[in-house]
Design a protein around this motif. Sequence first.
Motif, mmCIF file in Angstrom:
data_model
loop_
_atom_site.group_PDB
_atom_site.id
_atom_site.type_symbol
_atom_site.label_atom_id
_atom_site.label_comp_id
_atom_site.label_asym_id
_atom_site.label_seq_id
_atom_site.Cartn_x
_atom_site.Cartn_y
_atom_site.Cartn_z
ATOM 1 N N ILE A 272 0.800 -1.267 -0.018
ATOM 2 C CA ILE A 272 -0.028 0.055 0.142
ATOM 3 C C ILE A 272 0.887 1.231 -0.041
ATOM 4 N N GLY A 273 1.950 1.255 0.837
ATOM 5 C CA GLY A 273 2.742 2.219 0.731
ATOM 6 C C GLY A 273 3.478 2.345 -0.744
ATOM 7 N N TRP A 274 3.891 1.604 -1.240
ATOM 8 C CA TRP A 274 4.574 1.542 -2.544
ATOM 9 C C TRP A 274 3.338 2.310 -3.598
ATOM 10 N N LEU A 275 2.300 1.787 -3.580
ATOM 11 C CA LEU A 275 1.058 2.462 -4.594
ATOM 12 C C LEU A 275 0.919 3.754 -4.007
ATOM 13 N N LEU A 276 0.865 4.147 -2.993
ATOM 14 C CA LEU A 276 0.619 5.714 -2.554
ATOM 15 C C LEU A 276 1.679 6.482 -2.929
ATOM 16 N N TRP A 277 2.815 6.161 -3.123
ATOM 17 C CA TRP A 277 4.084 6.701 -3.535
ATOM 18 C C TRP A 277 4.430 6.606 -5.016
ATOM 19 N N ALA A 278 3.596 5.730 -5.664
ATOM 20 C CA ALA A 278 4.135 5.543 -7.288
ATOM 21 C C ALA A 278 3.653 6.773 -7.985
ATOM 22 N N GLY A 279 4.450 7.194 -8.686
ATOM 23 C CA GLY A 279 4.273 8.412 -9.727
ATOM 24 C C GLY A 279 3.011 8.242 -10.559
ATOM 25 N N PRO A 280 2.588 9.418 -11.387
ATOM 26 C CA PRO A 280 1.421 9.089 -11.963
ATOM 27 C C PRO A 280 2.122 8.409 -13.331
ATOM 28 N N ASP A 281 3.119 8.564 -13.768
ATOM 29 C CA ASP A 281 3.497 8.011 -15.224
ATOM 30 C C ASP A 281 3.808 6.455 -14.769
ATOM 31 N N ASP A 282 3.661 5.945 -13.487
ATOM 32 C CA ASP A 282 4.007 4.714 -13.382
ATOM 33 C C ASP A 282 2.848 3.723 -13.603
ATOM 34 N N ALA A 283 3.414 2.550 -14.221
ATOM 35 C CA ALA A 283 2.469 1.620 -14.834
ATOM 36 C C ALA A 283 1.505 1.047 -13.715
ATOM 37 N N ALA A 284 2.042 1.305 -12.742
ATOM 38 C CA ALA A 284 1.348 0.197 -11.355
ATOM 39 C C ALA A 284 0.635 1.525 -10.694
ATOM 40 N N ALA A 285 0.564 2.802 -10.982
ATOM 41 C CA ALA A 285 -0.029 3.836 -10.464
ATOM 42 C C ALA A 285 -1.703 3.767 -10.650
ATOM 43 N N GLY A 286 -2.536 3.700 -9.799
ATOM 44 C CA GLY A 286 -4.009 3.455 -9.980
ATOM 45 C C GLY A 286 -4.627 4.628 -9.387
ATOM 46 N N THR A 287 -5.559 5.483 -10.167
ATOM 47 C CA THR A 287 -6.074 6.523 -9.817
ATOM 48 C C THR A 287 -7.481 6.268 -9.033
ATOM 49 N N ASP A 288 -7.869 4.899 -9.168
ATOM 50 C CA ASP A 288 -9.044 4.340 -8.453
ATOM 51 C C ASP A 288 -8.669 3.543 -7.213
ATOM 52 N N LEU A 289 -9.282 3.714 -6.386
ATOM 53 C CA LEU A 289 -9.023 2.541 -4.994
ATOM 54 C C LEU A 289 -9.409 1.203 -5.430
ATOM 55 N N HIS A 290 -10.300 0.888 -6.402
ATOM 56 C CA HIS A 290 -10.583 -0.170 -6.799
ATOM 57 C C HIS A 290 -9.908 -0.811 -8.192
ATOM 58 N N SER A 291 -8.651 -0.305 -8.287
ATOM 59 C CA SER A 291 -7.943 -0.638 -9.500
ATOM 60 C C SER A 291 -7.063 -2.139 -9.399
ATOM 61 N N ALA A 292 -7.810 -3.191 -9.687
ATOM 62 C CA ALA A 292 -7.151 -4.501 -9.568
ATOM 63 C C ALA A 292 -5.945 -4.488 -10.338
ATOM 64 N N THR A 293 -5.943 -3.983 -11.626
ATOM 65 C CA THR A 293 -5.065 -3.905 -12.506
ATOM 66 C C THR A 293 -3.714 -3.227 -11.979
ATOM 67 N N ALA A 294 -3.898 -2.182 -11.338
ATOM 68 C CA ALA A 294 -2.754 -1.386 -10.656
ATOM 69 C C ALA A 294 -2.142 -2.412 -9.397
ATOM 70 N N ALA B 51 -1.500 -9.160 -4.768
ATOM 71 C CA ALA B 51 -2.297 -10.146 -5.551
ATOM 72 C C ALA B 51 -3.345 -10.623 -4.894
ATOM 73 N N HIS B 52 -3.452 -10.777 -3.625
ATOM 74 C CA HIS B 52 -4.655 -11.180 -3.154
ATOM 75 C C HIS B 52 -5.855 -9.991 -3.111
ATOM 76 N N SER B 53 -5.399 -8.762 -2.976
ATOM 77 C CA SER B 53 -6.200 -7.650 -3.170
ATOM 78 C C SER B 53 -6.600 -7.481 -4.592
ATOM 79 N N ALA B 54 -5.798 -7.789 -5.598
ATOM 80 C CA ALA B 54 -6.099 -7.872 -7.056
ATOM 81 C C ALA B 54 -7.394 -8.771 -7.489
ATOM 82 N N ALA B 55 -7.019 -9.988 -6.687
ATOM 83 C CA ALA B 55 -7.894 -11.075 -7.055
ATOM 84 C C ALA B 55 -9.459 -10.861 -6.411
ATOM 85 N N LEU B 56 -9.259 -10.201 -5.131
ATOM 86 C CA LEU B 56 -10.711 -9.909 -4.542
ATOM 87 C C LEU B 56 -11.286 -9.032 -5.504
#
Length: 126
Positions: free
Chosen positions: A14-36, A76-81
């Motif tokens: 979660i910390g990594w996702l919060l600090w990922a930059g907007p150009d990062d492939a894993a940066a999601g703008t949606d809290l429900h972004s399973a792909t991110a 991975a568990h979050s993405a699958a949920l």
Amino acid sequence: MGAAVVAAGAGLGIGWLLWAGPDDAAAGTDLHSATADAAGTCRAWHRVPALSGIYSDDDKASEAYYHRAAAAAALAHSAALLDHRHDALDKALQDITRRLQTYDVKGAGAVAAHEKVSTLCAGPLG
């Protein structure tokens, strides 16, 4: 120890996702972004060179690999949920978590488990 692994992994992920930059492939703008979450899983996983390095004599590297694997499993568990297309990735990382908890990180089975996650991460994530 299992709950601590999941909690530490979730916190790192979660910390990594919060600090990922907007150009990062894993940066999601949606809290429900399973792909991110799946992309974050694979970014953490690619930094675990082999399961056999997790309980090695190099304490710092061993601990870093352990936490990366735990973070990957939590994401991975979050993405699958959120999206069942990520169930295979979650299941493969559940196997990794079981191996970490039982110290089963050496041998052909551990190599195959590592390769399974790496192969899933090489494919499309959603």
